[in-house]
Enzyme design. Sequence first.
Site, PDB file in Angstrom:
ATOM      1  N   HIS A 160       0.798  -1.234   0.000  1.00 60.99           N
ATOM      2  CA  HIS A 160       0.000   0.000   0.000  1.00 60.99           C
ATOM      3  C   HIS A 160       0.826   1.277   0.000  1.00 60.99           C
ATOM      4  O   HIS A 160       0.268   2.361  -0.016  1.00 60.99           O
ATOM      5  CB  HIS A 160      -0.958   0.020   1.203  1.00 60.99           C
ATOM      6  CG  HIS A 160      -0.254   0.220   2.522  1.00 60.99           C
ATOM      7  ND1 HIS A 160       0.328  -0.799   3.208  1.00 60.99           N
ATOM      8  CD2 HIS A 160      -0.034   1.326   3.250  1.00 60.99           C
ATOM      9  CE1 HIS A 160       0.868  -0.342   4.315  1.00 60.99           C
ATOM     10  NE2 HIS A 160       0.672   0.964   4.375  1.00 60.99           N
TER      11      HIS A 160
HETATM   12  C1  UD1 Z   1      -2.324   5.431   5.642  1.00 61.40           C
HETATM   13  C2  UD1 Z   1      -1.063   6.009   6.252  1.00 61.40           C
HETATM   14  C3  UD1 Z   1       0.073   4.996   6.143  1.00 61.40           C
HETATM   15  C4  UD1 Z   1      -0.343   3.665   6.746  1.00 61.40           C
HETATM   16  C5  UD1 Z   1      -1.644   3.186   6.124  1.00 61.40           C
HETATM   17  C6  UD1 Z   1      -2.102   1.941   6.841  1.00 61.40           C
HETATM   18  C7  UD1 Z   1      -0.720   8.442   6.069  1.00 61.40           C
HETATM   19  C8  UD1 Z   1       0.026   9.500   5.371  1.00 61.40           C
HETATM   20  N1  UD1 Z   1      -0.625   7.202   5.552  1.00 61.40           N
HETATM   21  O1  UD1 Z   1      -2.068   5.217   4.264  1.00 61.40           O
HETATM   22  O2  UD1 Z   1       1.203   5.469   6.837  1.00 61.40           O
HETATM   23  O3  UD1 Z   1       0.675   2.733   6.509  1.00 61.40           O
HETATM   24  O4  UD1 Z   1      -2.646   4.213   6.278  1.00 61.40           O
HETATM   25  O5  UD1 Z   1      -3.046   1.241   6.119  1.00 61.40           O
HETATM   26  O6  UD1 Z   1      -1.360   8.696   7.057  1.00 61.40           O
HETATM   27  N2  UD1 Z   1      -9.472   4.463   1.407  1.00 61.40           N
HETATM   28  C9  UD1 Z   1     -10.694   3.841   1.323  1.00 61.40           C
HETATM   29  N3  UD1 Z   1     -11.274   3.451   2.486  1.00 61.40           N
HETATM   30  C10 UD1 Z   1     -10.746   3.650   3.703  1.00 61.40           C
HETATM   31  C11 UD1 Z   1      -9.509   4.295   3.780  1.00 61.40           C
HETATM   32  C12 UD1 Z   1      -8.870   4.693   2.617  1.00 61.40           C
HETATM   33  O7  UD1 Z   1     -11.229   3.638   0.242  1.00 61.40           O
HETATM   34  O8  UD1 Z   1     -11.350   3.257   4.727  1.00 61.40           O
HETATM   35  C13 UD1 Z   1      -8.796   4.851   0.129  1.00 61.40           C
HETATM   36  C14 UD1 Z   1      -9.107   6.270  -0.309  1.00 61.40           C
HETATM   37  O9  UD1 Z   1      -9.160   6.270  -1.697  1.00 61.40           O
HETATM   38  C15 UD1 Z   1      -7.881   7.038   0.137  1.00 61.40           C
HETATM   39  C16 UD1 Z   1      -6.767   6.010   0.012  1.00 61.40           C
HETATM   40  O10 UD1 Z   1      -7.375   4.770   0.337  1.00 61.40           O
HETATM   41  O11 UD1 Z   1      -7.657   8.177  -0.627  1.00 61.40           O
HETATM   42  C17 UD1 Z   1      -5.597   6.260   0.914  1.00 61.40           C
HETATM   43  O12 UD1 Z   1      -5.993   6.418   2.273  1.00 61.40           O
HETATM   44  P1  UD1 Z   1      -5.104   7.305   3.284  1.00 61.40           P
HETATM   45  O13 UD1 Z   1      -5.618   7.170   4.665  1.00 61.40           O
HETATM   46  O14 UD1 Z   1      -4.930   8.691   2.761  1.00 61.40           O
HETATM   47  O15 UD1 Z   1      -3.681   6.663   3.167  1.00 61.40           O
HETATM   48  P2  UD1 Z   1      -3.249   5.137   3.229  1.00 61.40           P
HETATM   49  O16 UD1 Z   1      -2.647   4.773   1.937  1.00 61.40           O
HETATM   50  O17 UD1 Z   1      -4.380   4.322   3.748  1.00 61.40           O
HETATM   51  N1  UDP Z   2      -3.935  -6.282   8.561  1.00 62.21           N
HETATM   52  C1  UDP Z   2      -5.152  -6.924   8.636  1.00 62.21           C
HETATM   53  N2  UDP Z   2      -5.783  -7.283   7.478  1.00 62.21           N
HETATM   54  C2  UDP Z   2      -5.236  -7.041   6.250  1.00 62.21           C
HETATM   55  C3  UDP Z   2      -3.986  -6.413   6.185  1.00 62.21           C
HETATM   56  C4  UDP Z   2      -3.357  -6.019   7.359  1.00 62.21           C
HETATM   57  O1  UDP Z   2      -5.655  -7.169   9.721  1.00 62.21           O
HETATM   58  O2  UDP Z   2      -5.865  -7.402   5.245  1.00 62.21           O
HETATM   59  C5  UDP Z   2      -3.304  -5.839   9.830  1.00 62.21           C
HETATM   60  C6  UDP Z   2      -1.920  -6.391  10.110  1.00 62.21           C
HETATM   61  O3  UDP Z   2      -1.907  -6.746  11.465  1.00 62.21           O
HETATM   62  C7  UDP Z   2      -0.997  -5.228   9.859  1.00 62.21           C
HETATM   63  C8  UDP Z   2      -1.855  -4.070  10.243  1.00 62.21           C
HETATM   64  O4  UDP Z   2      -3.143  -4.428   9.773  1.00 62.21           O
HETATM   65  O5  UDP Z   2       0.154  -5.232  10.643  1.00 62.21           O
HETATM   66  C9  UDP Z   2      -1.376  -2.734   9.727  1.00 62.21           C
HETATM   67  O6  UDP Z   2      -1.669  -2.613   8.426  1.00 62.21           O
HETATM   68  P1  UDP Z   2      -1.019  -1.721   7.324  1.00 62.21           P
HETATM   69  O7  UDP Z   2      -0.055  -2.581   6.578  1.00 62.21           O
HETATM   70  O8  UDP Z   2      -2.161  -1.149   6.595  1.00 62.21           O
HETATM   71  O9  UDP Z   2      -0.266  -0.499   8.041  1.00 62.21           O
HETATM   72  P2  UDP Z   2       1.269  -0.145   8.353  1.00 62.21           P
HETATM   73  O10 UDP Z   2       1.673  -0.986   9.502  1.00 62.21           O
HETATM   74  O11 UDP Z   2       2.081  -0.359   7.130  1.00 62.21           O
HETATM   75  O12 UDP Z   2       1.240   1.309   8.693  1.00 62.21           O
END
Ligand code: UD1
Ligand code: UDP
Length: 364
Positions: free
Chosen positions: A206
């Site tokens: 991601h």
């Molecule tokens: C965010 C964090 C990242 C973390 C990740 C965990 C920041 C800058 N990034 O990244 O550090 O590793 O979460 O998963 O805070 N979206 C949905 N549904 C949701 C959430 C997001 O559809 O419930 C989609 C939207 O299109 C959104 C995109 O995912 O624009 C990205 O979401 P965002 O929270 O901005 O960043 P992540 O890539 O999730």
């Molecule tokens: N995880 C989960 N389901 C999924 C993918 C991830 O429960 O399909 C859990 C897993 O424990 C992981 C945590 O979500 O460590 C954090 O996820 P993510 O990789 O989104 O965030 P990051 O740690 O990179 O910020």
Amino acid sequence: MIKAALIAGARPNFIKIAAIEKAFSDSGAFKNTLIHTGQHYDAKMSDIFFRQLGMPKPDMFLGIGSGSHATQTAAVMVETEKVFEKDRPDVVLVVGDVNSTVATALTAKKMLIPVVHVEAGLRSFDPGMPEEINRIVTDAISDHLYISEPSGLTHLRNEGVPESKMFFAGNVMIDSLRRFEAQAKATNYASSVGLKEHGYFLITAHRPAMVDNDQQLTVFANTLLRLAEKGDVVFPIHPRTSKRLELVGLADSLNAHPNIRMTEPIGYLEFMNLMMHAGLIVTDSGGVQEESTALDVPCVTVRPNTERPVTIDEGTNELMALDADLICDAADRALAGNWKKGRIPQFWDGKAANRIAEHLANAL
Ligand code: UD1
Ligand code: UDP
């Protein structure tokens, strides 16, 4: 009682806050207010974690949603300021490195409310990573810095942070893992969906550096097709990534492969179960690097750096370039049982949040 505002916004936050919320409640010293910023909002990115991790419903849901960095960060600041003005907490606790973390820390600090950062001191030294900016800013303004691995201590010392502000407490992500490990095992998820013990690859991706770049994403998709020739590929897809795979036109070819299982994000217990029984994990996640080390499962992190070097120095993690040959070679080594044996890093013992509760109650 100390009035503590606990902030959670994104998937990894929920897992960390679950451990802290419980330890703070158990300690008897804190009155928690659980605030969900709404950065992640899909049921499979949010609600399921509250349910599976036995957390109370958030006291407040700020409904921030998605947006650019500035939009999201600013919205969290505006909304958390209103909340803290209405009912001023004694302390605000943030975890990790997401936009909700830095935004809330900034709000609280300017309102002269003490800020606690859990998972402090991690550094990738990669300024292109939004999380690195969030980590540096949050640490710079926090009053209490709780550290999860030795590199955190080194970096904060190098940055001149006084010893009195920092405490090596251990890893709260692993607190949740240890607490729910037996339940995760009991789901029998991997075997129930017909996956061969240690014979499949579990994938997560991601990071913008990987998935927001068409060329990188194409190489990644081709790598999965190559891996699928060696075993089943299980790929629970983050919403950012599923949108990008559709847009770039890669989803169909992956979906068409009989050995590739693309799913929506899956629940914590089922995901843990998939990790436990995987032959190899291929990821760019921060949390997954740590969990694979705690579970002693081979892990390849497809990134040029990591802010979690203990997973490499002591654990089962290897950093790797996005190169199909290299990753396929790693898959062969893992399937053959030819992988380094890790050890559990110090204070990844399931009690980190209890140490934080005790230390913070004394400090305040
Ligand atoms: C965010 C964090 C990242 C973390 C990740 C965990 C920041 C800058 N990034 O990244 O550090 O590793 O979460 O998963 O805070 N979206 C949905 N549904 C949701 C959430 C997001 O559809 O419930 C989609 C939207 O299109 C959104 C995109 O995912 O624009 C990205 O979401 P965002 O929270 O901005 O960043 P992540 O890539 O999730
Ligand atoms: N995880 C989960 N389901 C999924 C993918 C991830 O429960 O399909 C859990 C897993 O424990 C992981 C945590 O979500 O460590 C954090 O996820 P993510 O990789 O989104 O965030 P990051 O740690 O990179 O910020």
